[in-house]
Scaffold this motif. Structure first.
Motif, short mmCIF file in Angstrom:
data_model
loop_
_atom_site.label_atom_id
_atom_site.label_comp_id
_atom_site.label_asym_id
_atom_site.label_seq_id
_atom_site.Cartn_x
_atom_site.Cartn_y
_atom_site.Cartn_z
N PHE A 92 0.84 -1.20 0.00
CA PHE A 92 0.00 0.00 0.00
C PHE A 92 0.87 1.25 0.00
CE2 PHE A 92 -1.98 3.42 2.46
CZ PHE A 92 -3.08 3.68 1.67
N TRP A 93 1.82 1.30 0.89
CA TRP A 93 2.71 2.47 0.95
C TRP A 93 3.68 2.47 -0.22
CZ3 TRP A 93 1.36 6.54 3.36
CH2 TRP A 93 0.53 6.43 4.48
N GLY A 94 4.00 1.30 -0.73
CA GLY A 94 4.89 1.22 -1.88
C GLY A 94 4.29 1.85 -3.12
N ASN A 95 2.97 1.79 -3.23
CA ASN A 95 2.31 2.44 -4.36
C ASN A 95 2.48 3.95 -4.29
OD1 ASN A 95 1.47 0.07 -5.53
ND2 ASN A 95 -0.43 0.02 -4.40
N ARG A 96 2.70 4.46 -3.11
CA ARG A 96 2.93 5.88 -2.94
C ARG A 96 4.41 6.23 -3.10
NH1 ARG A 96 -1.91 5.91 -1.49
NH2 ARG A 96 -3.10 6.10 0.33
N ARG A 97 5.26 5.28 -2.78
CA ARG A 97 6.70 5.48 -2.86
C ARG A 97 7.33 4.33 -3.63
NH1 ARG A 97 8.67 8.65 2.35
NH2 ARG A 97 6.79 9.87 2.60
N PRO A 98 7.69 4.57 -4.88
CA PRO A 98 8.18 3.48 -5.73
C PRO A 98 9.41 2.75 -5.18
CG PRO A 98 7.71 5.43 -7.03
CD PRO A 98 7.56 5.82 -5.59
N GLU A 99 10.27 3.44 -4.44
CA GLU A 99 11.46 2.75 -3.92
C GLU A 99 11.08 1.67 -2.90
OE1 GLU A 99 10.92 6.42 -1.34
OE2 GLU A 99 10.91 6.04 -3.48
N HIS A 100 10.00 1.88 -2.16
CA HIS A 100 9.55 0.85 -1.22
C HIS A 100 9.00 -0.37 -1.97
CE1 HIS A 100 10.29 3.43 2.09
NE2 HIS A 100 9.25 4.22 1.90
N LEU A 101 8.27 -0.10 -3.03
CA LEU A 101 7.70 -1.19 -3.82
C LEU A 101 8.82 -2.01 -4.47
CD1 LEU A 101 5.13 -2.52 -4.71
CD2 LEU A 101 4.99 -0.92 -6.61
N ARG A 102 9.88 -1.37 -4.94
CA ARG A 102 11.02 -2.10 -5.50
C ARG A 102 11.64 -3.01 -4.44
NH1 ARG A 102 11.98 2.73 -8.23
NH2 ARG A 102 13.47 3.45 -6.67
N ARG A 103 11.76 -2.54 -3.22
CA ARG A 103 12.32 -3.36 -2.15
C ARG A 103 11.45 -4.57 -1.86
NH1 ARG A 103 13.35 1.96 0.94
NH2 ARG A 103 15.41 2.51 0.16
N VAL A 104 10.14 -4.38 -1.88
CA VAL A 104 9.21 -5.49 -1.63
C VAL A 104 9.33 -6.52 -2.75
CG1 VAL A 104 6.78 -6.15 -1.51
CG2 VAL A 104 7.60 -4.17 -0.24
N LYS A 105 9.37 -6.07 -4.00
CA LYS A 105 9.50 -6.99 -5.13
C LYS A 105 10.80 -7.77 -5.03
CE LYS A 105 6.74 -4.46 -8.50
NZ LYS A 105 6.78 -3.73 -9.77
N TYR A 106 11.88 -7.09 -4.66
CA TYR A 106 13.18 -7.76 -4.51
C TYR A 106 13.12 -8.78 -3.39
CZ TYR A 106 18.21 -8.36 -4.12
OH TYR A 106 19.48 -8.89 -4.07
#
Length: 107
Positions: free
Chosen positions: A15-29
């Motif tokens: 949810f927060w990653g959708n607001r901050r792309p760098e967080h979403l990249r970390r989750v995907k990794y």
């Protein structure tokens, strides 16, 4: 119980990653390293221009580590082989240099 907490934490991070792309990249990794790099390779090859810096960086840095896993994840996610995409998107000596790093067609 722990699995429920883990999935809830992942939902919050996404949810927060959708607001901050760098967080979403970390989750995907964190979820799947091969799938993360497969997506990066796909993005570097799709479209009118090749992102050569990303393509070379991933191919060289991951070639001895987990490129076979990335190859399988790429095939699964995008229903095509990275070998074919490289052949279609590059040419000449550049193509001849990248394809051996890849290790062959997995068609």
């Amino acid at each position: 119980m722990q699995e429920k907490k883990r999935s809830e934490l992942m939902r919050i991070i996404i949810f927060w990653g959708n607001r901050r792309p760098e967080h979403l990249r970390r989750v995907k990794y964190a979820r799947s390293v091969p799938a993360y790099f497969a997506e990066c390779l796909y993005k570097s090859l799709k479209g009118a221009w090749t992102d050569d810096a990303t393509l070379i960086r991933i191919m060289v840095s991951r070639s001895e580590i987990d490129l076979l896993d990335i190859r399988a994840a790429f095939r699964k996610s995008f229903a095509t082989s990275l070998h074919k995409m490289i052949q279609n998107d590059t040419s000449g000596d550049y193509c001849k240099t990248l394809l051996p790093l890849w290790g062959g067609d997995d068609a």
